[in-house]
Scaffold this motif. Structure first.
Motif, PDB file in Angstrom:
ATOM      1  N   LEU A  44       0.861  -1.180   0.000  1.00  0.00           N
ATOM      2  CA  LEU A  44       0.000   0.000   0.000  1.00  0.00           C
ATOM      3  C   LEU A  44       0.898   1.230   0.000  1.00  0.00           C
ATOM      4  O   LEU A  44       2.028   1.176   0.465  1.00  0.00           O
ATOM      5  N   PRO A  45       0.382   2.336  -0.542  1.00  0.00           N
ATOM      6  CA  PRO A  45       1.188   3.555  -0.621  1.00  0.00           C
ATOM      7  C   PRO A  45       1.722   3.931   0.758  1.00  0.00           C
ATOM      8  O   PRO A  45       0.971   4.072   1.713  1.00  0.00           O
ATOM      9  N   ALA A  46       3.019   4.104   0.844  1.00  0.00           N
ATOM     10  CA  ALA A  46       3.653   4.390   2.124  1.00  0.00           C
ATOM     11  C   ALA A  46       3.273   5.773   2.623  1.00  0.00           C
ATOM     12  O   ALA A  46       3.020   6.686   1.836  1.00  0.00           O
ATOM     13  N   ARG A  47       3.211   5.876   3.909  1.00  0.00           N
ATOM     14  CA  ARG A  47       2.980   7.190   4.519  1.00  0.00           C
ATOM     15  C   ARG A  47       4.322   7.870   4.670  1.00  0.00           C
ATOM     16  O   ARG A  47       5.350   7.215   4.695  1.00  0.00           O
ATOM     17  N   PRO A  48       4.280   9.198   4.813  1.00  0.00           N
ATOM     18  CA  PRO A  48       5.539   9.873   5.126  1.00  0.00           C
ATOM     19  C   PRO A  48       6.067   9.320   6.448  1.00  0.00           C
ATOM     20  O   PRO A  48       5.387   9.393   7.461  1.00  0.00           O
ATOM     21  N   SER A  49       7.233   8.760   6.378  1.00  0.00           N
ATOM     22  CA  SER A  49       7.777   8.155   7.592  1.00  0.00           C
ATOM     23  C   SER A  49       8.457   9.202   8.455  1.00  0.00           C
ATOM     24  O   SER A  49       9.140  10.076   7.948  1.00  0.00           O
ATOM     25  N   PRO A  50       8.257   9.110   9.752  1.00  0.00           N
ATOM     26  CA  PRO A  50       8.900  10.052  10.662  1.00  0.00           C
ATOM     27  C   PRO A  50      10.389   9.802  10.787  1.00  0.00           C
ATOM     28  O   PRO A  50      11.114  10.645  11.274  1.00  0.00           O
ATOM     29  N   ILE A  51      10.803   8.658  10.375  1.00  0.00           N
ATOM     30  CA  ILE A  51      12.209   8.345  10.604  1.00  0.00           C
ATOM     31  C   ILE A  51      13.042   8.488   9.357  1.00  0.00           C
ATOM     32  O   ILE A  51      12.558   8.341   8.253  1.00  0.00           O
ATOM     33  N   ARG A  52      14.293   8.820   9.593  1.00  0.00           N
ATOM     34  CA  ARG A  52      15.234   9.021   8.504  1.00  0.00           C
ATOM     35  C   ARG A  52      16.049   7.742   8.311  1.00  0.00           C
ATOM     36  O   ARG A  52      16.662   7.240   9.230  1.00  0.00           O
TER      37      ARG A  52
END
Length: 166
Positions: A44-52
């Motif tokens: 599924l389309p990934a969400r903006p991840s908080p982690i780098r």
DNA sequence: CCCTGATTCGC
DNA sequence: GCGAATCAGG
């Protein structure tokens, strides 16, 4: 969790509506890990991840699972007090604790355990389950299972754990 | 501490 | 395939 087509449809719908993984998990009665895991598998389309995550970065070693450390099972049973230490991680001399096959209490280890109440250092010396195995047995710091020398090694601040464990 | 999503890997 | 454990960030 049995991912029926209905469940998957619902997951897709909730995901598309932009709910957080935890929220979706709550609505579906599963953990958020189950949700992200499944979403990931469904691509599924990934969400903006908080982690780098630097793609070609020196990832410590294993993000998800730590390297298997069966020794900790045995050692943990030897030094339960250490695990409860606040904000501290227990470091154990790995060489001293390659767990023998059985995960449940090896009799030899139990026998080698110092008398409870005797405030002697519980730091393992040698290999648990082998004849030479013993505990440090120097006088322990009151309230701690280890002598001063070994307590210094055993208790490390959690935030510094990575450096040491690496 | 709470939260977020992503990744790994034992099962 | 599943998802807990762990990561890293807000």
């Amino acid at each position: 969790m049995e991912w029926t087509t209905e469940a998957i449809d619902r997951l897709r719908a909730l995901w598309a509506e932009g709910h957080s993984t935890a929220e979706i998990g709550r609505r579906m009665g599963v953990s958020k890990n189950a949700v992200v895991g499944k979403a990931h598998r469904l691509q599924l389309p990934a969400r903006p991840s908080p982690i780098r995550r630097d793609p070609a970065a020196p990832r410590p070693v294993a993000a998800g699972r730590r390297p298997t450390l069966p020794p900790l099972r045995v050692v943990a049973s030897i030094v339960p007090a250490a695990r409860r230490e606040e904000s501290a991680a227990v470091v154990v001399p790995v060489a001293a604790a390659p767990a023998p096959a059985p995960a449940s209490k090896p009799a030899s280890v139990v026998r080698a355990f110092p008398r409870m109440g005797a405030r002697s250092c519980c730091w393992p010396i040698g290999e648990p389950g082998t004849p030479g195995f013993k505990f440090c047995s120097a006088e322990a710091i009151p309230g701690k299972p280890y002598c001063a020398e070994h307590a210094a090694v055993a208790y490390v601040r959690v935030k510094d754990r990575r450096e040491d464990a690496a």
